[in-house]
Scaffold this motif. Structure first.
Motif, PDB file in Angstrom:
ATOM      1  N   ILE A 105       0.867  -1.090   0.078  1.00 53.69           N
ATOM      2  CA  ILE A 105       0.008  -0.118  -0.012  1.00 53.69           C
ATOM      3  C   ILE A 105       0.745   1.317  -0.012  1.00 53.69           C
ATOM      4  O   ILE A 105       0.585   2.089  -0.817  1.00 53.69           O
ATOM      5  CB  ILE A 105      -0.936   0.125   1.276  1.00 53.69           C
ATOM      6  CG1 ILE A 105      -1.836  -1.226   1.023  1.00 53.69           C
ATOM      7  CG2 ILE A 105      -1.543   1.617   1.444  1.00 53.69           C
ATOM      8  CD1 ILE A 105      -2.883  -1.369   2.329  1.00 53.69           C
ATOM      9  N   LEU A 106       1.904   1.150   0.690  1.00 49.86           N
ATOM     10  CA  LEU A 106       2.719   2.538   0.577  1.00 49.86           C
ATOM     11  C   LEU A 106       3.628   2.490  -0.627  1.00 49.86           C
ATOM     12  O   LEU A 106       3.917   3.623  -0.804  1.00 49.86           O
ATOM     13  CB  LEU A 106       3.824   2.347   2.089  1.00 49.86           C
ATOM     14  CG  LEU A 106       3.145   2.379   3.531  1.00 49.86           C
ATOM     15  CD1 LEU A 106       4.056   2.105   4.486  1.00 49.86           C
ATOM     16  CD2 LEU A 106       2.311   3.696   3.521  1.00 49.86           C
ATOM     17  N   MET A 107       4.009   1.185  -1.181  1.00 53.04           N
ATOM     18  CA  MET A 107       4.590   1.302  -2.386  1.00 53.04           C
ATOM     19  C   MET A 107       3.503   2.071  -3.342  1.00 53.04           C
ATOM     20  O   MET A 107       4.018   3.041  -4.244  1.00 53.04           O
ATOM     21  CB  MET A 107       4.739   0.140  -3.008  1.00 53.04           C
ATOM     22  CG  MET A 107       6.087  -0.505  -2.357  1.00 53.04           C
ATOM     23  SD  MET A 107       6.076  -2.198  -2.440  1.00 53.04           S
ATOM     24  CE  MET A 107       6.203  -2.339  -4.408  1.00 53.04           C
ATOM     25  N   GLY A 108       2.534   2.020  -3.230  1.00 53.39           N
ATOM     26  CA  GLY A 108       1.516   2.480  -4.244  1.00 53.39           C
ATOM     27  C   GLY A 108       1.252   4.024  -4.006  1.00 53.39           C
ATOM     28  O   GLY A 108       1.191   4.798  -4.862  1.00 53.39           O
ATOM     29  N   PHE A 109       1.318   4.325  -2.716  1.00 55.45           N
ATOM     30  CA  PHE A 109       1.341   5.638  -2.250  1.00 55.45           C
ATOM     31  C   PHE A 109       2.634   6.636  -3.020  1.00 55.45           C
ATOM     32  O   PHE A 109       2.336   7.468  -3.570  1.00 55.45           O
ATOM     33  CB  PHE A 109       1.339   5.740  -0.616  1.00 55.45           C
ATOM     34  CG  PHE A 109       1.196   7.108  -0.297  1.00 55.45           C
ATOM     35  CD1 PHE A 109       0.071   7.756   0.450  1.00 55.45           C
ATOM     36  CD2 PHE A 109       2.541   7.684   0.133  1.00 55.45           C
ATOM     37  CE1 PHE A 109       0.192   8.882   0.867  1.00 55.45           C
ATOM     38  CE2 PHE A 109       2.250   9.052   0.810  1.00 55.45           C
ATOM     39  CZ  PHE A 109       1.401   9.648   0.970  1.00 55.45           C
ATOM     40  N   ALA A 110       3.688   5.998  -2.744  1.00 52.40           N
ATOM     41  CA  ALA A 110       4.729   6.665  -3.277  1.00 52.40           C
ATOM     42  C   ALA A 110       4.811   6.695  -4.573  1.00 52.40           C
ATOM     43  O   ALA A 110       5.207   7.911  -5.249  1.00 52.40           O
ATOM     44  CB  ALA A 110       6.140   5.982  -2.971  1.00 52.40           C
ATOM     45  N   ALA A 111       4.341   5.825  -5.323  1.00 48.80           N
ATOM     46  CA  ALA A 111       4.362   5.794  -6.988  1.00 48.80           C
ATOM     47  C   ALA A 111       3.289   6.630  -7.420  1.00 48.80           C
ATOM     48  O   ALA A 111       3.473   7.630  -8.098  1.00 48.80           O
ATOM     49  CB  ALA A 111       4.010   4.519  -7.427  1.00 48.80           C
ATOM     50  N   SER A 112       2.164   6.930  -6.680  1.00 45.00           N
ATOM     51  CA  SER A 112       1.326   7.796  -7.091  1.00 45.00           C
ATOM     52  C   SER A 112       1.882   9.338  -6.571  1.00 45.00           C
ATOM     53  O   SER A 112       1.551  10.367  -7.534  1.00 45.00           O
ATOM     54  CB  SER A 112      -0.089   7.606  -6.104  1.00 45.00           C
ATOM     55  OG  SER A 112      -0.726   6.669  -6.236  1.00 45.00           O
ATOM     56  N   VAL A 113       2.476   9.436  -5.677  1.00 50.35           N
ATOM     57  CA  VAL A 113       3.043  10.872  -5.496  1.00 50.35           C
ATOM     58  C   VAL A 113       4.081  11.339  -6.554  1.00 50.35           C
ATOM     59  O   VAL A 113       4.206  12.291  -6.964  1.00 50.35           O
ATOM     60  CB  VAL A 113       3.824  10.951  -3.969  1.00 50.35           C
ATOM     61  CG1 VAL A 113       4.766  12.126  -3.954  1.00 50.35           C
ATOM     62  CG2 VAL A 113       2.815  10.859  -2.774  1.00 50.35           C
ATOM     63  N   LEU A 114       4.872  10.293  -6.982  1.00 54.54           N
ATOM     64  CA  LEU A 114       5.895  10.219  -8.067  1.00 54.54           C
ATOM     65  C   LEU A 114       5.216  10.868  -9.299  1.00 54.54           C
ATOM     66  O   LEU A 114       5.601  11.708  -9.931  1.00 54.54           O
ATOM     67  CB  LEU A 114       6.858   9.257  -8.231  1.00 54.54           C
ATOM     68  CG  LEU A 114       7.652   9.122  -9.204  1.00 54.54           C
ATOM     69  CD1 LEU A 114       8.741  10.213  -9.045  1.00 54.54           C
ATOM     70  CD2 LEU A 114       8.444   7.968  -9.475  1.00 54.54           C
ATOM     71  N   ALA A 115       4.225  10.213  -9.639  1.00 52.38           N
ATOM     72  CA  ALA A 115       3.389  10.503 -10.883  1.00 52.38           C
ATOM     73  C   ALA A 115       2.798  11.767 -10.865  1.00 52.38           C
ATOM     74  O   ALA A 115       2.884  12.498 -11.810  1.00 52.38           O
ATOM     75  CB  ALA A 115       2.376   9.430 -11.144  1.00 52.38           C
ATOM     76  N   ALA A 116       2.129  12.161  -9.556  1.00 49.54           N
ATOM     77  CA  ALA A 116       1.857  13.621  -9.620  1.00 49.54           C
ATOM     78  C   ALA A 116       2.567  14.555  -9.847  1.00 49.54           C
ATOM     79  O   ALA A 116       2.595  15.515 -10.461  1.00 49.54           O
ATOM     80  CB  ALA A 116       1.061  13.818  -8.214  1.00 49.54           C
TER      81      ALA A 116
END
Length: 215
Positions: A70-81
């Motif tokens: 879940i935290l990996m998904g969080f980090a990837a979403s922040v990077l994409a944004a």
């Protein structure tokens, strides 16, 4: 395939579905059935699968591993944004005629991502936590109760947070509550339909684990 391979595949698929859903969610679409009109966002096509995968992670690998993904998904979403914001702010080349179109679609992504991140953390962590706690209290039987019980809590929190942060003000009054209610009912219906898939994946991964222990 080993259990480690299975975990990697599930984790990567989970993160990929989250990123795709964040972008797809920038479009709202409506479906009219007789007198009823239902409002969805594009993320509704794929995002429910992340809850199915989240259930598999929590059930098979435990809360700690599920939280890590879940935290990996969080980090990837922040990077994409962050990348979308930087690209949007960079001056377009003279030959590029789609700056306004880029901003109209991906320019809305940061708000969607903010909504998704908050909803994602609250919903997915609650989903994994509730599933594990039900299992600890009542034992490994009745998997369907854990899957549905955790999803009701997680999806309710996810839907309310996401809809409020992403589209409050864009949608108002009855349209907003239509969006919230339809989103929750749709996601839960999806979860119920996919319970056999969850059972199959969980059983398959557990068999891999048993074979690894025998070997």
């Amino acid at each position: 395939m080993t259990t480690a391979d299975a975990f990697t595949i599930i984790a990567v698929t989970f993160v990929a579905m989250l990123l795709i859903s964040n972008i797809a969610a920038t479009k709202l679409f409506g479906i009219t059935v007789g007198p009823a009109h239902f409002i969805f966002d594009g993320g509704a096509l794929l995002f429910p699968f992340t809850y199915v995968l989240g259930d598999v992670l929590a059930e098979v690998y435990g809360f700690a591993k599920a939280r890590m993904v879940i935290l990996m998904g969080f980090a990837a979403s922040v990077l994409a944004a962050g990348v979308f914001l930087i690209v949007q702010a960079m001056p377009p080349a003279e030959e590029y005629a789609n700056q306004e179109a880029f901003e109209a679609v991906l320019g809305f992504v940061p708000r969607i991502v903010a909504a998704s991140l908050l909803a994602f953390l609250v919903g997915q962590l609650l989903n994994a936590y509730v599933l594990v706690k039900i299992k600890e209290r009542y034992g490994p039987k009745r998997l369907w109760v854990r899957l549905l019980g955790s999803s009701v809590v997680g999806e309710a929190a996810d839907t309310i947070v996401f809809c409020t942060v992403a589209f409050l003000g864009v949608l108002t009054g009855a349209n907003f509550w239509n969006y919230v209610l339809v989103g929750f009912v749709y996601k839960m219906t999806f979860e119920v339909i996919l319970i056999p898939v969850s059972y199959f994946v969980i059983a398959r991964v557990r068999r891999l684990d048993e074979r690894a222990q025998v070997a």
